[in-house]
Design an enzyme around this catalytic site. Structure first.
Site, PDB file in Angstrom:
ATOM      1  CG  HIS A  66      -4.994   8.493 -46.310  1.00 58.12           C
ATOM      2  ND1 HIS A  66      -4.023   7.983 -47.524  1.00 58.12           N
ATOM      3  CD2 HIS A  66      -5.631   9.444 -46.815  1.00 58.12           C
ATOM      4  CE1 HIS A  66      -4.584   8.562 -48.631  1.00 58.12           C
ATOM      5  NE2 HIS A  66      -5.587   9.464 -47.984  1.00 58.12           N
ATOM      6  CB  ALA A  67      -7.256   8.903 -40.118  1.00 56.27           C
ATOM      7  NE  ARG A  68      -7.825   3.031 -44.690  1.00 62.19           N
ATOM      8  CZ  ARG A  68      -8.879   2.732 -45.530  1.00 62.19           C
ATOM      9  NH1 ARG A  68     -10.034   2.531 -45.099  1.00 62.19           N
ATOM     10  NH2 ARG A  68      -8.548   2.838 -46.825  1.00 62.19           N
ATOM     11  CD  GLU A  69      -2.942   5.197 -45.445  1.00 61.82           C
ATOM     12  OE1 GLU A  69      -3.785   5.086 -46.275  1.00 61.82           O
ATOM     13  OE2 GLU A  69      -1.726   6.018 -45.665  1.00 61.82           O
ATOM     14  NE  ARG A 124      -8.470   7.354 -48.843  1.00 57.40           N
ATOM     15  CZ  ARG A 124      -7.468   6.966 -49.238  1.00 57.40           C
ATOM     16  NH1 ARG A 124      -6.582   5.813 -49.058  1.00 57.40           N
ATOM     17  NH2 ARG A 124      -7.043   7.557 -50.588  1.00 57.40           N
ATOM     18  CG  ASN A 141      -2.625  11.458 -51.281  1.00 58.73           C
ATOM     19  OD1 ASN A 141      -2.171  12.596 -51.570  1.00 58.73           O
ATOM     20  ND2 ASN A 141      -2.152  10.394 -51.681  1.00 58.73           N
ATOM     21  NE  ARG A 142      -7.692   9.277 -54.601  1.00 57.14           N
ATOM     22  CZ  ARG A 142      -6.804   8.818 -53.838  1.00 57.14           C
ATOM     23  NH1 ARG A 142      -5.946   9.371 -53.175  1.00 57.14           N
ATOM     24  NH2 ARG A 142      -6.575   7.406 -54.047  1.00 57.14           N
ATOM     25  CG  HIS A 194       0.207   7.324 -48.253  1.00 57.58           C
ATOM     26  ND1 HIS A 194      -1.054   7.681 -48.340  1.00 57.58           N
ATOM     27  CD2 HIS A 194       0.957   8.512 -48.240  1.00 57.58           C
ATOM     28  CE1 HIS A 194      -1.018   9.091 -48.516  1.00 57.58           C
ATOM     29  NE2 HIS A 194       0.208   9.520 -48.650  1.00 57.58           N
ATOM     30  CB  SER A 195       0.543   1.753 -44.289  1.00 56.45           C
ATOM     31  OG  SER A 195      -0.830   1.894 -43.732  1.00 56.45           O
ATOM     32  CE1 TYR A 196      -4.300  -2.390 -46.512  1.00 62.82           C
ATOM     33  CE2 TYR A 196      -2.971  -3.996 -47.752  1.00 62.82           C
ATOM     34  CZ  TYR A 196      -4.004  -3.589 -47.272  1.00 62.82           C
ATOM     35  OH  TYR A 196      -5.267  -4.018 -47.762  1.00 62.82           O
ATOM     36  CE1 TYR A 246      -5.105   2.490 -54.815  1.00 56.34           C
ATOM     37  CE2 TYR A 246      -4.844   4.639 -55.377  1.00 56.34           C
ATOM     38  CZ  TYR A 246      -4.955   3.663 -54.540  1.00 56.34           C
ATOM     39  OH  TYR A 246      -4.555   3.844 -53.126  1.00 56.34           O
ATOM     40  CD  GLU A 268       0.293   2.598 -50.025  1.00 53.44           C
ATOM     41  OE1 GLU A 268       0.126   3.267 -48.846  1.00 53.44           O
ATOM     42  OE2 GLU A 268      -0.779   2.015 -50.453  1.00 53.44           O
TER      43      GLU A 268
HETATM   44  N1  LIG Z   1      -0.732  11.022 -56.066  1.00 51.44           N
HETATM   45  C1  LIG Z   1      -0.825  10.033 -55.415  1.00 51.44           C
HETATM   46  N2  LIG Z   1       0.135   9.165 -54.934  1.00 51.44           N
HETATM   47  C2  LIG Z   1      -0.220   8.098 -54.151  1.00 51.44           C
HETATM   48  C3  LIG Z   1      -1.398   7.449 -54.021  1.00 51.44           C
HETATM   49  C4  LIG Z   1      -1.803   6.255 -53.226  1.00 51.44           C
HETATM   50  C5  LIG Z   1      -2.337   6.538 -51.987  1.00 51.44           C
HETATM   51  C6  LIG Z   1      -2.261   5.268 -50.835  1.00 51.44           C
HETATM   52 SE1  LIG Z   1      -3.140   5.251 -49.353  1.00 51.44          SE
HETATM   53  C7  LIG Z   1      -3.819   7.038 -51.847  1.00 51.44           C
HETATM   54  O1  LIG Z   1      -4.577   6.277 -52.310  1.00 51.44           O
HETATM   55  O2  LIG Z   1      -4.102   8.305 -51.492  1.00 51.44           O
HETATM   56  C8  LIG Z   1      -2.343   8.283 -54.534  1.00 51.44           C
HETATM   57  C9  LIG Z   1      -2.262   9.396 -55.107  1.00 51.44           C
HETATM   58 CL1  LIG Z   1      -3.746  10.549 -55.775  1.00 51.44          CL
HETATM   59 ZN   LIG Z   2      -2.642   6.623 -47.737  1.00 50.97          ZN
HETATM   60 ZN   LIG Z   3      -2.236   3.126 -48.839  1.00 50.46          ZN
END
Ligand SMILES: Nc1ncc(C[C@H](C[SeH])C(=O)O)cc1Cl
Ligand SMILES: [Zn+2]
Ligand SMILES: [Zn+2]
Ligand SMILES: [Zn+2]
Ligand SMILES: [Zn+2]
Length: 306
Positions: A66-69, A124, A141-142, A194-196, A246, A268
């Site tokens: 993620h770019a901003r992290e 991001r 990350n999706r 990652h952060s934060y 989440y 994180e």
């Molecule tokens: N498998 C995963 N593991 C960690 C996270 C949290 C990160 C934090 Se920036 C995200 O939202 O991509 C999100 C997912 Cl989908």
């Molecule tokens: Zn992240």
């Molecule tokens: Zn994060």
């Protein structure tokens, strides 16, 4: 040194990758695993101890998905410097490098990282062009093949959690997935930085189902969090992603776990929201020491168990 207590431009990071491998050719190799959607190279640094025999165990750490992290690539660079500087001096890092190869992808999303330096600090995603939309970028990350694009991701190209057109649609995702598939017999530990929000997470995030070795990973992140509180007086939450942060699908750690890498984590890093993604450089040393401590707890356990 001061170099590792600052954030660096993408150009400086590429220069650092080249310089580090040149100056430590005894322990460091550069591997080109692919390129970004804007054709920037994705370089992995392979760190190995000074040993004759090949080891059949490795760990993988990626930063900057993620770019901003920005604290994430800063940690990858800091970790490489620490490992090379304290090999044969610090027992834990010496054990790690003698018992496993360490693959480090310092910036998984170079196009996005560059974009946060030139245009939008809060970006991001990556910077691929989405057809039929004026919005760019996919949330890498999706984009992995783990319950892809179900609840917790968006199919709207303008959304920060856009899952892409299909799993592994992005060149950055393809490069990482291809490398890990071809090294899945030796890679025993997966770390994504990652952060934060100061959390130590493990699978699954894409569902509330518990993984078979849930208790083992829970004990590991609990131990790491306890040590961080004791040594650095800072609090990290810990647990499975779905319950701790989440529900979200398509993440790299979930995918790596299902590939067979049974020790898979997302860190994180600092902070908890005071500065958020804009963590001042003065916080880099402590944030990195906290992440290092957690990585050591987990890596030494993996060495003993695999
Ligand atoms: N498998 C995963 N593991 C960690 C996270 C949290 C990160 C934090 Se920036 C995200 O939202 O991509 C999100 C997912 Cl989908
Ligand atoms: Zn992240
Ligand atoms: Zn994060
Ligand atoms: Zn710099
Ligand atoms: Zn060296």
């Amino acid at each position: 040194g001061v170099f590792y207590e600052r954030y660096h431009s993408l150009e400086d990071i590429y220069y650092w990758i080249n310089k580090t491998s040149r100056e430590h050719s005894d322990m460091v190799k550069v591997i080109l695993i692919g390129s970004s959607s804007e054709k920037r190279p994705l370089y992995v640094l392979k760190l190995s101890g000074k040993r004759e025999e090949e080891v059949n165990r490795a760990m993988w750490m990626d930063c900057g998905i993620h770019a901003r992290e920005w604290i994430a690539p800063a940690f990858c660079m800091w970790f490489v410097n620490y490992a090379l500087a304290f090999y044969n001096q610090n027992t834990e890092i010496t054990e790690m490098l003698n018992k496993m190869d360490i693959y480090i992808l310092t910036v998984m999303n170079p196009d996005g990282y560059k974009y946060t330096w030139t245009t939008d600090r809060m970006w991001r995603k990556n910077r691929s062009e989405n057809k039929d939309s004026y919005c760019a970028g996919v949330d890498l990350n999706r984009n992995f093949d783990a319950n892809w694009c179900t609840k917790g991701a968006s199919d709207d190209p303008c959304d920060p959690t856009y899952c892409g057109q299909f799993p592994e649609s992005e060149p950055e995702t393809q490069a990482v997935a291809k490398f890990l598939r071809s090294h899945k017999d030796t890679v025993k530990l997966y770390l994504s930085i990652h952060s934060y929000s100061q959390m130590l997470l493990f699978p699954y995030s894409c569902s509330y189902n518990e993984i078979p070795n849930h208790n083992e990973l829970f004990e590991l992140v609990k131990e790491a969090s306890t040590k961080i509180r004791r040594y650095y007086r800072n609090n990290y939450k810990y647990g499975s992603g779905a319950k701790t942060i989440y529900l979200a699908p398509g993440g790299s750690d979930d995918w790596a776990y299902d590939l067979g890498i049974k020790y898979s984590f997302t860190f994180e890093l600092q902070d908890r929201g005071q500065y958020g993604f804009l963590l001042p450089p003065s916080f880099i040393p402590q944030a990195c020491n906290e992440a290092l401590l957690a990585a050591k707890v987990i890596a030494l356990h993996v060495i003993n168990k695999t």
